[in-house]
Design a protein around this motif. Sequence first.
Motif, PDB file in Angstrom:
ATOM      1  N   LYS A 106      -5.218 -24.010 -76.227  1.00  0.00           N
ATOM      2  CA  LYS A 106      -4.177 -24.133 -75.198  1.00  0.00           C
ATOM      3  C   LYS A 106      -4.349 -25.481 -74.499  1.00  0.00           C
ATOM      4  O   LYS A 106      -5.400 -25.744 -73.912  1.00  0.00           O
ATOM      5  CB  LYS A 106      -4.279 -23.021 -74.149  1.00  0.00           C
ATOM      6  CG  LYS A 106      -3.987 -21.640 -74.657  1.00  0.00           C
ATOM      7  CD  LYS A 106      -2.507 -21.372 -74.807  1.00  0.00           C
ATOM      8  CE  LYS A 106      -2.308 -19.920 -75.237  1.00  0.00           C
ATOM      9  NZ  LYS A 106      -0.938 -19.590 -75.528  1.00  0.00           N
ATOM     10  N   PRO A 107      -3.339 -26.333 -74.550  1.00  0.00           N
ATOM     11  CA  PRO A 107      -3.436 -27.584 -73.802  1.00  0.00           C
ATOM     12  C   PRO A 107      -3.671 -27.281 -72.318  1.00  0.00           C
ATOM     13  O   PRO A 107      -2.991 -26.435 -71.746  1.00  0.00           O
ATOM     14  CB  PRO A 107      -2.064 -28.233 -74.005  1.00  0.00           C
ATOM     15  CG  PRO A 107      -1.489 -27.567 -75.216  1.00  0.00           C
ATOM     16  CD  PRO A 107      -2.070 -26.185 -75.241  1.00  0.00           C
ATOM     17  N   THR A 108      -4.658 -27.951 -71.744  1.00  0.00           N
ATOM     18  CA  THR A 108      -5.038 -27.693 -70.357  1.00  0.00           C
ATOM     19  C   THR A 108      -5.107 -29.003 -69.597  1.00  0.00           C
ATOM     20  O   THR A 108      -5.764 -29.947 -70.041  1.00  0.00           O
ATOM     21  CB  THR A 108      -6.408 -26.974 -70.299  1.00  0.00           C
ATOM     22  OG1 THR A 108      -6.322 -25.755 -71.034  1.00  0.00           O
ATOM     23  CG2 THR A 108      -6.813 -26.677 -68.870  1.00  0.00           C
ATOM     24  N   ILE A 109      -4.415 -29.046 -68.474  1.00  0.00           N
ATOM     25  CA  ILE A 109      -4.409 -30.226 -67.622  1.00  0.00           C
ATOM     26  C   ILE A 109      -5.169 -29.873 -66.349  1.00  0.00           C
ATOM     27  O   ILE A 109      -4.866 -28.874 -65.685  1.00  0.00           O
ATOM     28  CB  ILE A 109      -2.979 -30.688 -67.292  1.00  0.00           C
ATOM     29  CG1 ILE A 109      -2.293 -31.315 -68.513  1.00  0.00           C
ATOM     30  CG2 ILE A 109      -2.986 -31.736 -66.189  1.00  0.00           C
ATOM     31  CD1 ILE A 109      -2.024 -30.434 -69.648  1.00  0.00           C
ATOM     32  N   VAL A 110      -6.172 -30.679 -66.030  1.00  0.00           N
ATOM     33  CA  VAL A 110      -6.987 -30.478 -64.835  1.00  0.00           C
ATOM     34  C   VAL A 110      -6.591 -31.539 -63.812  1.00  0.00           C
ATOM     35  O   VAL A 110      -6.687 -32.744 -64.081  1.00  0.00           O
ATOM     36  CB  VAL A 110      -8.490 -30.598 -65.158  1.00  0.00           C
ATOM     37  CG1 VAL A 110      -9.330 -30.384 -63.900  1.00  0.00           C
ATOM     38  CG2 VAL A 110      -8.892 -29.628 -66.261  1.00  0.00           C
ATOM     39  N   LEU A 111      -6.111 -31.080 -62.658  1.00  0.00           N
ATOM     40  CA  LEU A 111      -5.780 -32.008 -61.575  1.00  0.00           C
ATOM     41  C   LEU A 111      -7.071 -32.369 -60.849  1.00  0.00           C
ATOM     42  O   LEU A 111      -7.720 -31.522 -60.254  1.00  0.00           O
ATOM     43  CB  LEU A 111      -4.792 -31.363 -60.605  1.00  0.00           C
ATOM     44  CG  LEU A 111      -3.417 -31.037 -61.184  1.00  0.00           C
ATOM     45  CD1 LEU A 111      -2.586 -30.267 -60.172  1.00  0.00           C
ATOM     46  CD2 LEU A 111      -2.700 -32.298 -61.622  1.00  0.00           C
ATOM     47  N   THR A 112      -7.456 -33.644 -60.944  1.00  0.00           N
ATOM     48  CA  THR A 112      -8.709 -34.089 -60.358  1.00  0.00           C
ATOM     49  C   THR A 112      -8.691 -35.594 -60.155  1.00  0.00           C
ATOM     50  O   THR A 112      -8.027 -36.315 -60.906  1.00  0.00           O
ATOM     51  CB  THR A 112      -9.916 -33.703 -61.247  1.00  0.00           C
ATOM     52  OG1 THR A 112     -11.122 -34.146 -60.621  1.00  0.00           O
ATOM     53  CG2 THR A 112      -9.818 -34.299 -62.643  1.00  0.00           C
ATOM     54  N   ALA A 113      -9.400 -36.048 -59.152  1.00  0.00           N
ATOM     55  CA  ALA A 113      -9.545 -37.487 -58.920  1.00  0.00           C
ATOM     56  C   ALA A 113     -10.820 -38.007 -59.579  1.00  0.00           C
ATOM     57  O   ALA A 113     -11.036 -39.213 -59.639  1.00  0.00           O
ATOM     58  CB  ALA A 113      -9.570 -37.770 -57.420  1.00  0.00           C
ATOM     59  N   GLU A 154      -7.353 -32.235 -70.581  1.00  0.00           N
ATOM     60  CA  GLU A 154      -7.090 -33.582 -70.084  1.00  0.00           C
ATOM     61  C   GLU A 154      -7.171 -33.594 -68.564  1.00  0.00           C
ATOM     62  O   GLU A 154      -6.781 -32.622 -67.929  1.00  0.00           O
ATOM     63  CB  GLU A 154      -5.677 -34.035 -70.455  1.00  0.00           C
ATOM     64  CG  GLU A 154      -5.294 -33.915 -71.895  1.00  0.00           C
ATOM     65  CD  GLU A 154      -3.799 -34.152 -72.075  1.00  0.00           C
ATOM     66  OE1 GLU A 154      -3.270 -35.137 -71.501  1.00  0.00           O
ATOM     67  OE2 GLU A 154      -3.164 -33.351 -72.770  1.00  0.00           O
ATOM     68  N   ALA A 155      -7.621 -34.681 -68.012  1.00  0.00           N
ATOM     69  CA  ALA A 155      -7.640 -34.860 -66.559  1.00  0.00           C
ATOM     70  C   ALA A 155      -6.416 -35.654 -66.144  1.00  0.00           C
ATOM     71  O   ALA A 155      -5.994 -36.582 -66.846  1.00  0.00           O
ATOM     72  CB  ALA A 155      -8.905 -35.590 -66.131  1.00  0.00           C
ATOM     73  N   ARG A 156      -5.844 -35.297 -64.997  1.00  0.00           N
ATOM     74  CA  ARG A 156      -4.738 -36.043 -64.410  1.00  0.00           C
ATOM     75  C   ARG A 156      -4.995 -36.150 -62.910  1.00  0.00           C
ATOM     76  O   ARG A 156      -5.491 -35.207 -62.300  1.00  0.00           O
ATOM     77  CB  ARG A 156      -3.392 -35.341 -64.612  1.00  0.00           C
ATOM     78  CG  ARG A 156      -2.867 -35.375 -66.019  1.00  0.00           C
ATOM     79  CD  ARG A 156      -2.409 -36.791 -66.398  1.00  0.00           C
ATOM     80  NE  ARG A 156      -1.827 -36.821 -67.715  1.00  0.00           N
ATOM     81  CZ  ARG A 156      -2.516 -36.860 -68.853  1.00  0.00           C
ATOM     82  NH1 ARG A 156      -3.829 -36.845 -68.831  1.00  0.00           N
ATOM     83  NH2 ARG A 156      -1.894 -36.902 -70.001  1.00  0.00           N
ATOM     84  N   SER A 157      -4.608 -37.275 -62.347  1.00  0.00           N
ATOM     85  CA  SER A 157      -4.707 -37.453 -60.902  1.00  0.00           C
ATOM     86  C   SER A 157      -3.402 -38.044 -60.408  1.00  0.00           C
ATOM     87  O   SER A 157      -2.519 -38.368 -61.198  1.00  0.00           O
ATOM     88  CB  SER A 157      -5.884 -38.367 -60.546  1.00  0.00           C
ATOM     89  OG  SER A 157      -5.679 -39.651 -61.097  1.00  0.00           O
ATOM     90  N   GLY A 158      -3.306 -38.161 -59.111  1.00  0.00           N
ATOM     91  CA  GLY A 158      -2.119 -38.771 -58.534  1.00  0.00           C
ATOM     92  C   GLY A 158      -1.047 -37.756 -58.201  1.00  0.00           C
ATOM     93  O   GLY A 158      -1.337 -36.620 -57.829  1.00  0.00           O
ATOM     94  N   ASP A 159       0.190 -38.182 -58.347  1.00  0.00           N
ATOM     95  CA  ASP A 159       1.353 -37.413 -57.931  1.00  0.00           C
ATOM     96  C   ASP A 159       1.529 -36.148 -58.776  1.00  0.00           C
ATOM     97  O   ASP A 159       1.730 -36.218 -59.990  1.00  0.00           O
ATOM     98  CB  ASP A 159       2.585 -38.314 -58.043  1.00  0.00           C
ATOM     99  CG  ASP A 159       3.843 -37.628 -57.591  1.00  0.00           C
ATOM    100  OD1 ASP A 159       3.798 -36.916 -56.564  1.00  0.00           O
ATOM    101  OD2 ASP A 159       4.868 -37.788 -58.267  1.00  0.00           O
ATOM    102  N   VAL A 160       1.471 -34.997 -58.118  1.00  0.00           N
ATOM    103  CA  VAL A 160       1.600 -33.713 -58.818  1.00  0.00           C
ATOM    104  C   VAL A 160       2.987 -33.575 -59.449  1.00  0.00           C
ATOM    105  O   VAL A 160       3.130 -33.047 -60.543  1.00  0.00           O
ATOM    106  CB  VAL A 160       1.301 -32.537 -57.860  1.00  0.00           C
ATOM    107  CG1 VAL A 160       1.565 -31.209 -58.533  1.00  0.00           C
ATOM    108  CG2 VAL A 160      -0.135 -32.609 -57.378  1.00  0.00           C
ATOM    109  N   ALA A 161       4.019 -34.076 -58.772  1.00  0.00           N
ATOM    110  CA  ALA A 161       5.374 -34.001 -59.333  1.00  0.00           C
ATOM    111  C   ALA A 161       5.457 -34.786 -60.640  1.00  0.00           C
ATOM    112  O   ALA A 161       6.133 -34.360 -61.583  1.00  0.00           O
ATOM    113  CB  ALA A 161       6.397 -34.520 -58.325  1.00  0.00           C
ATOM    114  N   ALA A 162       4.777 -35.920 -60.724  1.00  0.00           N
ATOM    115  CA  ALA A 162       4.768 -36.707 -61.962  1.00  0.00           C
ATOM    116  C   ALA A 162       4.046 -35.960 -63.074  1.00  0.00           C
ATOM    117  O   ALA A 162       4.472 -35.989 -64.232  1.00  0.00           O
ATOM    118  CB  ALA A 162       4.116 -38.070 -61.720  1.00  0.00           C
ATOM    119  N   VAL A 163       2.962 -35.277 -62.734  1.00  0.00           N
ATOM    120  CA  VAL A 163       2.239 -34.472 -63.732  1.00  0.00           C
ATOM    121  C   VAL A 163       3.134 -33.339 -64.221  1.00  0.00           C
ATOM    122  O   VAL A 163       3.231 -33.080 -65.428  1.00  0.00           O
ATOM    123  CB  VAL A 163       0.910 -33.931 -63.144  1.00  0.00           C
ATOM    124  CG1 VAL A 163       0.246 -32.966 -64.107  1.00  0.00           C
ATOM    125  CG2 VAL A 163      -0.029 -35.076 -62.787  1.00  0.00           C
TER     126      VAL A 163
END
Length: 178
Positions: free
Chosen positions: A71-78, A90-99
Amino acid sequence: MGATVWHCHIAVSLDGKIARPDGSVDDWLAADYPAEDFGFGAFFAGVDAILMGRGTYDALRCFGDWPYPGKPTIVLTARPLDALPPPGVEARSGDVAAVAAELEARGYRRVWIEGGGQVIRSMIAINKLDLLEMAVIPVILGDGIPLFPAGTGELRLRLARCEAKAKGALHLVYERIG
């Protein structure tokens, strides 16, 4: 292609906590209230991707094997993830709307907003919580991580389903109004 459904399926104590202060759930949830009693298997089979916060990711990594292979998983983290995150994470940071827009652009039809409370609060703020499905466990933890932390915006819901479960638990499904 239809719109993405943003679906939070989560267990919560009677006083609105999703975990103890240290993130643990095993002593009040896992043993007596198996996820399958709340339709988790069917729900999970219909999920295209998972969105979670760093605290949830770190807690899951402590359990050993990654519980969501494939399952593709995106982790919101700085912060960067560990040296070797599980495949598909995958890690993503920044604007939640963009994610969220990125996940929608990938064509995911159903995204599980797994938690924790800060991620749920952020998704409510950008109007990206369509279904709130809860296993309400009849225990008062008193202290812990709240499902809706301070600063969570207003969200109007309608009850779509309510089922009594074993040992006094409830399985509730709410749909966003509007």
